[in-house]
Design a protein around this motif. Structure first.
Motif, PDB file in Angstrom:
ATOM      1  N   ASP A  94       0.806  -1.214   0.000  1.00 16.44           N
ATOM      2  CA  ASP A  94       0.000   0.000   0.000  1.00 16.44           C
ATOM      3  C   ASP A  94       0.844   1.271   0.000  1.00 16.44           C
ATOM      4  OD1 ASP A  94      -2.367  -1.457  -0.008  1.00 16.44           O
ATOM      5  OD2 ASP A  94      -2.477  -1.551   2.183  1.00 16.44           O
ATOM      6  N   ARG A  95       2.131   1.150   0.339  1.00 13.37           N
ATOM      7  CA  ARG A  95       3.035   2.306   0.318  1.00 13.37           C
ATOM      8  C   ARG A  95       3.651   2.517  -1.054  1.00 13.37           C
ATOM      9  NH1 ARG A  95       7.641   1.777   3.398  1.00 13.37           N
ATOM     10  NH2 ARG A  95       7.602  -0.471   3.061  1.00 13.37           N
ATOM     11  N   GLY A  96       3.297   1.659  -2.019  1.00 14.64           N
ATOM     12  CA  GLY A  96       3.890   1.757  -3.341  1.00 14.64           C
ATOM     13  C   GLY A  96       5.272   1.153  -3.417  1.00 14.64           C
ATOM     14  N   MET A  97       5.623   0.331  -2.428  1.00 10.86           N
ATOM     15  CA  MET A  97       6.938  -0.287  -2.356  1.00 10.86           C
ATOM     16  C   MET A  97       6.898  -1.721  -2.885  1.00 10.86           C
ATOM     17  SD  MET A  97       9.065   1.948  -1.226  1.00 10.86           S
ATOM     18  CE  MET A  97       9.358   3.348  -0.144  1.00 10.86           C
ATOM     19  N   PHE A  98       7.985  -2.122  -3.496  1.00 12.33           N
ATOM     20  CA  PHE A  98       8.130  -3.451  -4.094  1.00 12.33           C
ATOM     21  C   PHE A  98       8.047  -4.547  -3.039  1.00 12.33           C
ATOM     22  CE2 PHE A  98      10.922  -6.973  -5.280  1.00 12.33           C
ATOM     23  CZ  PHE A  98      10.571  -7.241  -6.592  1.00 12.33           C
ATOM     24  N   THR A  99       7.227  -5.570  -3.299  1.00 10.59           N
ATOM     25  CA  THR A  99       7.147  -6.716  -2.402  1.00 10.59           C
ATOM     26  C   THR A  99       7.518  -8.029  -3.084  1.00 10.59           C
ATOM     27  OG1 THR A  99       4.801  -7.048  -2.876  1.00 10.59           O
ATOM     28  CG2 THR A  99       5.358  -5.648  -0.986  1.00 10.59           C
ATOM     29  N   ASP A 100       7.398  -8.095  -4.398  1.00  9.23           N
ATOM     30  CA  ASP A 100       7.733  -9.316  -5.129  1.00  9.23           C
ATOM     31  C   ASP A 100       7.670  -9.028  -6.613  1.00  9.23           C
ATOM     32  OD1 ASP A 100       8.486 -11.940  -5.489  1.00  9.23           O
ATOM     33  OD2 ASP A 100       6.808 -12.793  -4.360  1.00  9.23           O
ATOM     34  N   ASP A 101       8.325  -9.874  -7.395  1.00  5.17           N
ATOM     35  CA  ASP A 101       8.135  -9.839  -8.842  1.00  5.17           C
ATOM     36  C   ASP A 101       7.700 -11.220  -9.298  1.00  5.17           C
ATOM     37  OD1 ASP A 101      10.548 -11.143  -8.482  1.00  5.17           O
ATOM     38  OD2 ASP A 101      11.664  -9.938  -9.912  1.00  5.17           O
ATOM     39  N   CYS A 102       7.202 -11.290 -10.513  1.00  2.00           N
ATOM     40  CA  CYS A 102       6.609 -12.546 -10.959  1.00  2.00           C
ATOM     41  C   CYS A 102       6.519 -12.549 -12.483  1.00  2.00           C
ATOM     42  CB  CYS A 102       5.199 -12.704 -10.378  1.00  2.00           C
ATOM     43  SG  CYS A 102       4.042 -11.390 -10.867  1.00  2.00           S
ATOM     44  N   VAL A 253      11.396   1.334   7.653  1.00  2.00           N
ATOM     45  CA  VAL A 253      10.980  -0.048   7.435  1.00  2.00           C
ATOM     46  C   VAL A 253      11.432  -0.464   6.039  1.00  2.00           C
ATOM     47  CG1 VAL A 253       9.011   0.142   8.991  1.00  2.00           C
ATOM     48  CG2 VAL A 253       8.712   0.676   6.567  1.00  2.00           C
ATOM     49  N   PRO A 254      11.636  -1.761   5.816  1.00  2.00           N
ATOM     50  CA  PRO A 254      12.080  -2.224   4.497  1.00  2.00           C
ATOM     51  C   PRO A 254      11.091  -1.860   3.401  1.00  2.00           C
ATOM     52  CG  PRO A 254      12.348  -3.959   6.119  1.00  2.00           C
ATOM     53  CD  PRO A 254      11.555  -2.879   6.781  1.00  2.00           C
ATOM     54  N   GLY A 255      11.611  -1.649   2.229  1.00  2.00           N
ATOM     55  CA  GLY A 255      10.782  -1.328   1.079  1.00  2.00           C
ATOM     56  C   GLY A 255      11.508  -0.414   0.124  1.00  2.00           C
ATOM     57  N   ASP A 256      11.436  -0.733  -1.174  1.00  2.00           N
ATOM     58  CA  ASP A 256      12.093   0.052  -2.205  1.00  2.00           C
ATOM     59  C   ASP A 256      11.083   0.396  -3.282  1.00  2.00           C
ATOM     60  OD1 ASP A 256      14.688  -0.507  -0.978  1.00  2.00           O
ATOM     61  OD2 ASP A 256      14.481  -2.504  -1.840  1.00  2.00           O
ATOM     62  N   SER A 257      11.243   1.569  -3.884  1.00  2.00           N
ATOM     63  CA  SER A 257      10.342   1.947  -4.968  1.00  2.00           C
ATOM     64  C   SER A 257      10.837   1.347  -6.275  1.00  2.00           C
ATOM     65  CB  SER A 257      10.258   3.470  -5.086  1.00  2.00           C
ATOM     66  OG  SER A 257      11.433   3.996  -5.688  1.00  2.00           O
ATOM     67  N   LEU A 258       9.936   1.229  -7.218  1.00  2.00           N
ATOM     68  CA  LEU A 258      10.327   0.733  -8.543  1.00  2.00           C
ATOM     69  C   LEU A 258      11.280   1.703  -9.221  1.00  2.00           C
ATOM     70  CD1 LEU A 258       6.975  -0.737  -9.940  1.00  2.00           C
ATOM     71  CD2 LEU A 258       8.762  -1.854  -8.595  1.00  2.00           C
ATOM     72  N   GLU A 279       0.676   5.817  -4.585  1.00  2.00           N
ATOM     73  CA  GLU A 279       1.926   6.046  -3.873  1.00  2.00           C
ATOM     74  C   GLU A 279       3.126   5.809  -4.786  1.00  2.00           C
ATOM     75  OE1 GLU A 279       1.928   7.442  -0.917  1.00  2.00           O
ATOM     76  OE2 GLU A 279      -0.254   7.436  -1.163  1.00  2.00           O
ATOM     77  N   HIS A 280       3.006   4.828  -5.669  1.00  2.00           N
ATOM     78  CA  HIS A 280       4.092   4.571  -6.629  1.00  2.00           C
ATOM     79  C   HIS A 280       4.386   5.823  -7.451  1.00  2.00           C
ATOM     80  CE1 HIS A 280       6.257   3.165 -10.147  1.00  2.00           C
ATOM     81  NE2 HIS A 280       5.257   3.562 -10.906  1.00  2.00           N
ATOM     82  N   TYR A 281       3.376   6.430  -7.997  1.00  3.56           N
ATOM     83  CA  TYR A 281       3.590   7.607  -8.841  1.00  3.56           C
ATOM     84  C   TYR A 281       4.123   8.789  -8.031  1.00  3.56           C
ATOM     85  CZ  TYR A 281       1.277   5.173 -12.699  1.00  3.56           C
ATOM     86  OH  TYR A 281       0.958   4.279 -13.685  1.00  3.56           O
ATOM     87  N   LYS A 282       3.730   8.897  -6.769  1.00  9.57           N
ATOM     88  CA  LYS A 282       4.218   9.987  -5.916  1.00  9.57           C
ATOM     89  C   LYS A 282       5.706   9.845  -5.601  1.00  9.57           C
ATOM     90  CE  LYS A 282      -0.170  10.783  -3.447  1.00  9.57           C
ATOM     91  NZ  LYS A 282      -0.850  10.639  -2.130  1.00  9.57           N
ATOM     92  N   LEU A 283       6.213   8.607  -5.662  1.00 10.90           N
ATOM     93  CA  LEU A 283       7.610   8.360  -5.278  1.00 10.90           C
ATOM     94  C   LEU A 283       8.602   8.705  -6.377  1.00 10.90           C
ATOM     95  CD1 LEU A 283       7.109   4.961  -3.422  1.00 10.90           C
ATOM     96  CD2 LEU A 283       7.855   7.119  -2.385  1.00 10.90           C
TER      97      LEU A 283
END
Length: 377
Positions: A94-102, A253-258, A279-283
């Motif tokens: 929900d913060r727009g941070m990467f959690t996994d890819d697939c 806290v852990p988390g990185d933007s795209l 949130e992604h676009y805001k980052l």
């Protein structure tokens, strides 16, 4: 392997090659064999290698709401993925941070398969599917054998009609040595390669037959650690090893933007409404670091976690090193402060076993135009 709860039917094959089957993502995985890892790397780059990557998790979504679930939890426009096509996508919180890819494979009008690593994709799928008309089926019977390298297509062409016409990020339902399989033109090496999805009951036969029939072509079994060498050269990230889950920021806290990871290309143009989209676009423009390459003046690989220095201070960390005996280059993927993530920036690598000059280098190191993995014919 006290944490392992998933098992490859090829475990005995890996043990026979010297593997102790270390845990990855809950499955005993052949991280190493009793042979030269550089020999395996060279085989993939010049001939072909066969890897058991069944530790990747396979989740089927079947039903009329499958597309809605995938469209919400991934960054791609799933409506554009037709049967026989697949797409690389990211998943955010929900913060727009990467959690996994697939990779999402469309296998029919209302059926998909999502393949992911050790992140939280499965949990996100299940949560998004609640109350929807969709079945979520975790499939550990399906094994994933990855045949990668320039001769992979020549070998498969002897046994699979039409394989040369299979385009990058497309897949086909077929048979191999009499066993039903799905063959996908994907991989994690930067080479022209194929993933063979096969039932557990058929996986040993398919593994043995590829190695037997491919021996004269130089096809050999390749351990999981070789993927690190190949992915560094080809700019393929690996969760959580290149992320702040492994290299956290103080008091964050852990988390990185795209945008930081260089994975913003996985967001379909104009797409909104996916989890974390706003949130992604805001980052954008607020990057704390950039994933970038480092080319090191050394005769071997540096160590994972070695520090990157410039202007008398630490400006980054090597998240995954590599060394190629083919190119005689020492290199790595690094998390660099934004001003230093520019081609040719002078750097220094400092670690327990090394102090060496380096430069920031755009990635990929190998085949930057991706001509090998997308070749036709």
């Amino acid at each position: 392997m006290p944490l392992s709860w998933r098992f490859s039917v090829l475990g005995d094959r890996h043990r026979a090659l010297g593997s102790k089957l270390e845990d990855w993502s809950g499955m005993g995985t052949a991280w190493t064999y009793d042979k030269d890892i550089y020999e395996e790397h060279i085989a993939v780059r010049t001939k072909a290698g066969l890897m058991d990557v069944s530790g990747l998790k396979k989740v089927h979504l079947v039903g009329p709401h499958a597309i809605a679930v995938l469209d919400y939890i991934t960054t791609r426009d799933i409506n554009k993925v037709y049967p026989g096509k697949s797409v690389y996508a990211c998943m955010l919180d929900d913060r727009g941070m990467f959690t996994d890819d697939c990779i999402v494979y469309r296998t029919g009008p209302n059926s998909f398969m999502l393949v992911h690593g050790s992140g939280s994709a499965h949990e996100q799928i299940v949560k998004a599917a609640m109350g929807r008309n969709v079945a979520v089926l975790f499939d550990d019977d399906l094994h994933d054998l990855s045949l990668q390298g320039p001769l992979a297509v020549d070998f498969l062409a002897q046994h699979v009609p039409g394989i040369r016409d299979l385009k990058y990020f497309h897949h086909m339902q077929t048979t191999l040595f009499g066993a039903p399989v799905m063959i996908s033109r994907t991989g994690y090496t930067g080479e022209r390669g194929y993933e063979i999805f096969v039932r557990g009951q058929d996986a040993p036969m398919v593994w043995d037959t590829i190695l037997d029939k491919g021996k004269s072509m130089g096809i050999i079994p390749v351990c999981f650690s070789v993927l690190d060498m190949l992915r560094v050269e080809s700019y393929l990230l690996f969760y959580p090893y290149d992320n702040s889950q492994m290299y956290p920021f103080p008091d964050q806290v852990p988390g990185d933007s795209l945008w930081e990871l260089g994975l913003d290309f996985t967001v379909s143009p104009g797409k909104t409404g996916f989890r974390g989209a706003e949130e992604h676009y805001k980052l954008k423009g607020k990057e704390r670091f950039k994933i970038f390459g480092v080319l090191v003046d050394a005769d071997g690989p540096v160590d994972l976690g070695d520090e990157v220095w410039a202007d008398g201070r630490k400006v980054g960390v090597v998240t995954c090193p590599s060394y190629s005996k083919l190119t005689k280059k020492s290199m790595g993927i690094a998390r660099l402060e934004v001003p230093y993530a520019k081609q040719g920036t002078p750097l220094e690598i400092r670690g327990k076993n090394v102090k060496a000059k380096a430069i920031a280098h755009t990635i990929t190191f190998d085949d930057p135009e991706k001509k090998k993995r997308t070749a036709v014919g």
